[in-house]
Design a protein around this motif. Structure first.
Motif, short mmCIF file in Angstrom:
data_model
loop_
_atom_site.label_atom_id
_atom_site.label_comp_id
_atom_site.label_asym_id
_atom_site.label_seq_id
_atom_site.Cartn_x
_atom_site.Cartn_y
_atom_site.Cartn_z
N PRO A 42 0.70 -1.36 -0.10
CA PRO A 42 0.19 -0.01 -0.09
C PRO A 42 0.82 1.27 0.00
N SER A 43 0.20 2.54 -0.45
CA SER A 43 1.26 3.58 -0.44
C SER A 43 1.28 4.11 0.91
N ILE A 44 2.55 4.68 0.95
CA ILE A 44 3.14 4.90 2.31
C ILE A 44 2.48 6.30 2.74
N ALA A 45 2.33 6.59 4.03
CA ALA A 45 1.90 7.64 4.60
C ALA A 45 2.79 8.92 4.30
N PRO A 46 2.57 10.17 4.24
CA PRO A 46 3.57 11.11 4.19
C PRO A 46 4.52 11.29 5.41
N ASP A 47 4.16 11.09 6.54
CA ASP A 47 4.84 11.33 7.56
C ASP A 47 4.46 10.39 8.70
N VAL A 48 5.24 10.49 9.70
CA VAL A 48 5.20 9.31 10.90
C VAL A 48 3.71 9.61 11.59
N PRO A 49 3.26 8.42 12.21
CA PRO A 49 1.67 8.71 12.81
C PRO A 49 1.91 9.98 13.85
N ALA A 50 0.88 10.52 14.11
CA ALA A 50 0.84 11.79 14.87
C ALA A 50 0.10 11.28 16.20
N GLY A 51 0.45 12.03 17.29
CA GLY A 51 -0.36 11.64 18.54
C GLY A 51 0.47 10.99 19.68
N TYR A 52 1.72 10.80 19.17
CA TYR A 52 2.49 9.88 20.21
C TYR A 52 4.07 10.23 19.77
N ASP A 53 4.78 10.69 20.71
CA ASP A 53 6.33 10.76 20.74
C ASP A 53 7.03 10.14 21.54
N PRO A 54 7.62 9.06 21.19
CA PRO A 54 8.42 8.09 22.26
C PRO A 54 9.30 8.90 22.98
N CYS A 55 9.81 9.80 22.39
CA CYS A 55 10.93 10.56 23.27
C CYS A 55 10.41 11.34 24.47
N THR A 56 9.19 11.81 24.38
CA THR A 56 8.55 12.33 25.46
C THR A 56 7.38 11.90 26.09
N ASP A 57 6.70 10.88 25.46
CA ASP A 57 5.48 10.41 25.90
C ASP A 57 5.70 9.07 26.63
N ILE A 58 6.63 8.35 26.57
CA ILE A 58 7.08 7.13 27.37
C ILE A 58 7.16 7.60 29.10
#
Length: 189
Positions: A42-58
């Motif tokens: 399938p076609s790839i999304a233009p960017d990474v998923p939004a709504g979660y940043d592992p650097c700050t949200d873990i």
């Protein structure tokens, strides 16, 4: 070089190897080029998923429970629009994870037919674990967990020389870490 620096260096080398194995070939302009294409891909999304940043949200409590220290930013891009955004940690004399959001989906990872692929569910989200580094399959494991527009990727390096975890199965370590982190992803991400 300190043991921690050696482990980080191994992790970075292993990440590079996994990227190469993930379908990126040589380049003429500095970016990796995809090797072939799949009509089922399938076609790839233009960017990474939004709504979660592992650097700050873990949560720090999760990192502390695994004795993960020394956070470093680990972002990268490959041609074809593939992106990774996240961070790397190290467990003193143990495994080293890189946790990043990516616009690669679980289906895309499955379609690559990596070694030792295993599918399961973590906190209601579809996941796949694979061994993408042929040179050290027992020491490296990648888990991709479904997110909207891609996945959360757990890339663990666990050389047998690591006293705390080197005798443990790397994919089991990755799964246990994912089981602690995935519940912290918002349901709409």
């Amino acid at each position: 070089m300190t043991p921690q620096a050696n482990s980080r260096r191994l992790t970075i080398l292993a990440v590079g190897a996994a990227l190469a194995l993930a379908g990126c070939g040589p380049s003429t302009d500095g970016d990796a080029k995809p090797n072939g294409s799949s009509s089922a891909n399938p076609s790839i999304a233009p960017d990474v998923p939004a709504g979660y940043d592992p650097c700050t949200d873990i949560p720090q409590s999760v990192l502390d429970s695994e004795n993960l220290r020394s956070k470093d930013k680990e972002d990268s891009n490959a041609s074809g629009g593939v992106r990774w955004r996240g961070c790397a940690w190290i467990q003193t004399d143990g495994y080293a994870p890189v946790i990043r959001t990516t616009n690669l989906t679980v289906d895309m990872v499955r379609d690559k037919k990596f070694a030792d692929a295993r599918e399961y569910t973590i906190n209601g989200r579809h996941a796949i674990s694979t061994r993408q580094v042929d040179e050290h399959p027992e020491a490296v494991c990648t888990i991709n967990v479904e997110m909207n527009g891609g996945s959360l990727e757990f890339f663990l390096s666990n050389p047998s020389s690591r006293k705390a975890t080197g005798n443990l199965d790397t994919c089991e370590l990755a799964r246990k870490l994912a089981e602690k982190v995935v519940p912290t992803i918002p349901s709409n991400a």
